[in-house]
Motif scaffolding. Sequence first.
Motif, PDB file in Angstrom:
ATOM      1  N   THR A 106       0.837  -1.204   0.000  1.00  0.00           N
ATOM      2  CA  THR A 106       0.000   0.000   0.000  1.00  0.00           C
ATOM      3  C   THR A 106       0.871   1.253   0.000  1.00  0.00           C
ATOM      4  O   THR A 106       2.094   1.179   0.029  1.00  0.00           O
ATOM      5  N   GLY A 107       0.232   2.403  -0.024  1.00  0.00           N
ATOM      6  CA  GLY A 107       0.953   3.675  -0.049  1.00  0.00           C
ATOM      7  C   GLY A 107       0.212   4.681  -0.896  1.00  0.00           C
ATOM      8  O   GLY A 107      -0.707   4.333  -1.649  1.00  0.00           O
ATOM      9  N   ILE A 108       0.628   5.946  -0.809  1.00  0.00           N
ATOM     10  CA  ILE A 108      -0.008   7.028  -1.565  1.00  0.00           C
ATOM     11  C   ILE A 108       0.096   6.743  -3.065  1.00  0.00           C
ATOM     12  O   ILE A 108       1.061   6.124  -3.522  1.00  0.00           O
ATOM     13  N   ILE A 130       4.687   1.891   1.156  1.00  0.00           N
ATOM     14  CA  ILE A 130       5.678   2.626   0.372  1.00  0.00           C
ATOM     15  C   ILE A 130       5.343   4.108   0.415  1.00  0.00           C
ATOM     16  O   ILE A 130       4.179   4.491   0.340  1.00  0.00           O
ATOM     17  N   GLY A 131       6.356   4.940   0.516  1.00  0.00           N
ATOM     18  CA  GLY A 131       6.121   6.396   0.610  1.00  0.00           C
ATOM     19  C   GLY A 131       7.442   7.132   0.648  1.00  0.00           C
ATOM     20  O   GLY A 131       8.423   6.651   0.089  1.00  0.00           O
ATOM     21  N   PRO A 132       7.521   8.272   1.341  1.00  0.00           N
ATOM     22  CA  PRO A 132       6.421   8.935   2.060  1.00  0.00           C
ATOM     23  C   PRO A 132       5.456   9.663   1.137  1.00  0.00           C
ATOM     24  O   PRO A 132       4.293   9.821   1.458  1.00  0.00           O
ATOM     25  N   MET A 173       8.362   2.421   3.974  1.00  0.00           N
ATOM     26  CA  MET A 173       8.064   3.082   5.241  1.00  0.00           C
ATOM     27  C   MET A 173       7.907   2.061   6.371  1.00  0.00           C
ATOM     28  O   MET A 173       8.243   2.314   7.520  1.00  0.00           O
ATOM     29  N   ALA A 174       7.362   0.893   6.019  1.00  0.00           N
ATOM     30  CA  ALA A 174       7.181  -0.183   7.009  1.00  0.00           C
ATOM     31  C   ALA A 174       6.905  -1.469   6.253  1.00  0.00           C
ATOM     32  O   ALA A 174       6.347  -1.454   5.155  1.00  0.00           O
ATOM     33  N   THR A 202      -0.500   6.086   6.434  1.00  0.00           N
ATOM     34  CA  THR A 202      -1.380   4.921   6.283  1.00  0.00           C
ATOM     35  C   THR A 202      -1.783   4.353   7.637  1.00  0.00           C
ATOM     36  O   THR A 202      -2.960   4.073   7.889  1.00  0.00           O
ATOM     37  N   ALA A 203      -0.801   4.198   8.522  1.00  0.00           N
ATOM     38  CA  ALA A 203      -1.079   3.639   9.854  1.00  0.00           C
ATOM     39  C   ALA A 203      -2.037   4.541  10.624  1.00  0.00           C
ATOM     40  O   ALA A 203      -2.929   4.048  11.340  1.00  0.00           O
TER      41      ALA A 203
END
Length: 962
Positions: A52-54, A578-580, A590-591, A605-606
Amino acid sequence: MNSAQAETAQPHPTSETRPDIDHQSIEIYGAREHNLKEVSLSIPRNQLVVITGISGSGKSSLAFDTIYAEGQRRYMESFSAYARAFIGDMERPDVDKINGLSPVISIEQKTTSRNPRSTVGTVTEVYDFLRLLFARAGEAYSYVTGKKMVKQTEDQIVEHILKTYDSQKLIILAPVVKGRKGHYRELFVQIRKMGFTKVRVNGEIQELVPKMQVDRYKTHDIEIVVDRVIVQKKDEKRIRQSVQAAFKHANGILMVQDDKGETAHFSKFLMDPESGISYDEPAPNTFSFNSPYGACPTCNGLGQVEEISKDSVIPDPSLSISRGGIAPLGEYRDIWIFKKVEAILKRNKASLTTPIKDIPEKTLDLLLHGDSVPVAVSSVKYPGTDWNTKFEGIIKFLENHKDSGSEKIRQWVEEFTDITTCPDCDGYRLKKESLHFKIDDKHIGELAEMNVNRLAQWFEGLEQRLSERQNVIAAEILKELRKRIGFLLDVGLDYLNLNRPLRTLSGGEAQRIRLATQIGTQLVNVLYILDEPSIGLHQRDNVKLIEALKDLRDLGNTVIVVEHDKDMMLESDFIVDIGPGAGIHGGQIMAAEPPAQFVKNKSITADYLNGERSIPVPAERRTGSGNFLELKGATGHNLKNVDLKIPLGCKVCVTGVSGSGKSSLIHETLYPVLRRHFYKSRTEPLPYKKVTGLEHIDKVIEVDQSPIGRTPRSNPATYTGVFTDIRALFAELPESKIRGYKPGRFSFNVKGGRCETCQGGGMRVIEMDFLPDVHVPCETCKGKRYNRETLEVRFKGKSISDVLDMTVEQAVDFFANQPKILKKIETLNEVGLGYISLGQHATTLSGGEAQRVKLATELSKRDTGKTFYILDEPTTGLHFQDIQHLLEVVHKLVGKGNTVLIIEHNLDVIKVADYLVDLGPEGGEKGGQIVGMGTPEDLAANPKSHTGKFLKEELEATARQK
């Protein structure tokens, strides 16, 4: 299906030669594809993993352009050197190393077939098993009498003759011609040579004489008189020989005439004893609309025919012909066709100025369908014109030009062409014989028209309704059918029918169909990569989808899903964020951890998952301008006399479970009605009674998810029109004026400034025959699209190619002092597309990105405050943060007095709407009703609404977060 083999087989694999076997994870080292920044990552195998991610952060770059591309490349390497010589080498993705990679199957949204012959049934193979079932266990019925067809063995026929016609004088006949024209002189000669002396012609027995023939212009039935015998038990051998002879000469068919002159039919094959018609032995292709053995000959298996109708040629009967009453002719001009029309009218006591509704029906029929009497016109204006010719008619003239060599003429004829259900097969696609094989009183076409839910119910307890013979034959086939239908139910597609063309499905529906097919293959140790399978799925059905993905995982596969759905993330085994940011601001991990740990992070996201952030509910809902748009009596597809009332000047959401009728009501009824009113569109809406309130809006704009172009030549810059302004800017530069360059010099679609090796495409297409085509950068221009001379002209140090390579975000700064260009680029940025490049190939844009490019294009135009916008699931491919940006844009539009109608499943969009229309209560035939209309709070309190149940939870959760 795209599949890729990860390893090349070794003669004796060991842990030393194939270390990947011992890996419990997929290990990626140094991925740099697109915007990825030296990404190194370990993804656990045999788990459900969400990336996931922006939007634009690099999710697809990691999942598809790195992991899948490497798997596909390794699969190619497993081919022989001979095969690879034809294919060529696939470029390795920009990554240092990937370990632990299984064979990869990618299930994307952009692989939907546009072929009208691809249907839900053919893709899932359910229809293939149905064909087999009907070929082996179907019972044939006569299309003439409706009675069951019979077939008999030679012994049964002889026994029947001996028993039924005992002591009667019987004539045994071999039918050789049935209902055909011709003189049949050669046939009679041939029969005489075979030793026969008599024939029965049209029911009358005649002696065969030399040079015998019949009237060639009439239809005839001709039978050879094989034998004339008094039926007795002692003559059994003779009767058997006569039956064999008749079968031989009439291809397995015979007739007998008793002493009363009555005729009976017999056949080795399926035959109607009463009418004498026979069917060939059924095979699976008898029930295939893609085979000449099964397809309806009228529509060639498409179920639809193109027809030029009277209504399309005469849209307004109150007009006269001189004022354009016959649309293809237009208004009166001094040309030959009007002279011919005038002559026909004059002969029938009418004129060009007579309103069409007052012209007698017979005369109008002559104009449209032709006149057998030559039309004589005396005129010296048209020398060389043969006026004494028969008038073919306007409709015949149009039909003759359907297949014209001129594209312009073909498009002109299409304006008057309607697509209607085939009159011969009633849209079932099959020939009449195929539709008269039945199981439990249903033919295969009726089953294909049932939705999957009803089909599953029909199969329940089918064995009790079948004969013992049918049960023995059908047992294994029924097992496979139930299994495949079950997979479609598992992924929430119970409302679709098997005959539904694949091209009419949304990206999410097509993807879930392929997912159901994959579950059916029962493969293990495979890596599946899916691209947002939850698109178009109601929250209620999302649970089914997640369970289906878990089933795929539990078979022993790794499932990677690129997804933004909250439920999917929380139900997964592992999340990769994925990001930021997007584009150059993204591309970092990112995590990467299980959901329980992930929600404790401090990332965007979190925060949305754990409730730290949320999209706020507006303190006050808009009530609108006080005017309404009302559509009454909509009955298309599954709609049940629906009355829709939309308050204008509001943000309106249309919701409901998948298949409840949202598209039928909005896309296929309301939108065509509005287009016809404002733009004189000829697209026919589904049936409705009336529409009111049109005077309160002045235009309608639909923003759907169809691609902005199907070739790499289309891109956001060309679609929005900003590229025209950029080319004009480059043409005004001093260097361009010195060289005499015009705006066309900076177009990659015309000769002059473009690279001629790739013809301005920047890529060359390598056809892969049995694999998808591969696009490789042009070796001459290195993907820049233009020749060296064009690239020498620069604005602020950048060539036209450099501008196309800029992201929207970079272009906003670059063109800050060019107001005309800036306005269009800023709107792309506002809808969250700052990360895409101006020249990005349209084929690489997702459905959601294409939709936002269209939205930006419309936003850059001047609105009137009375515009009606229709958006189809604009949240596709959007992260929570991007949805916030999109809602701000929609808020601006509504703030100016416009109406925005959104078809949506996303609760973040639904909860901020001013007004909701919820359809249901279920999908398919159990839907098609308005369950509730009003504010989100009204719907949340509605116990009949599935949407209301989930919306209530969402509103309560948002209230708690405040």
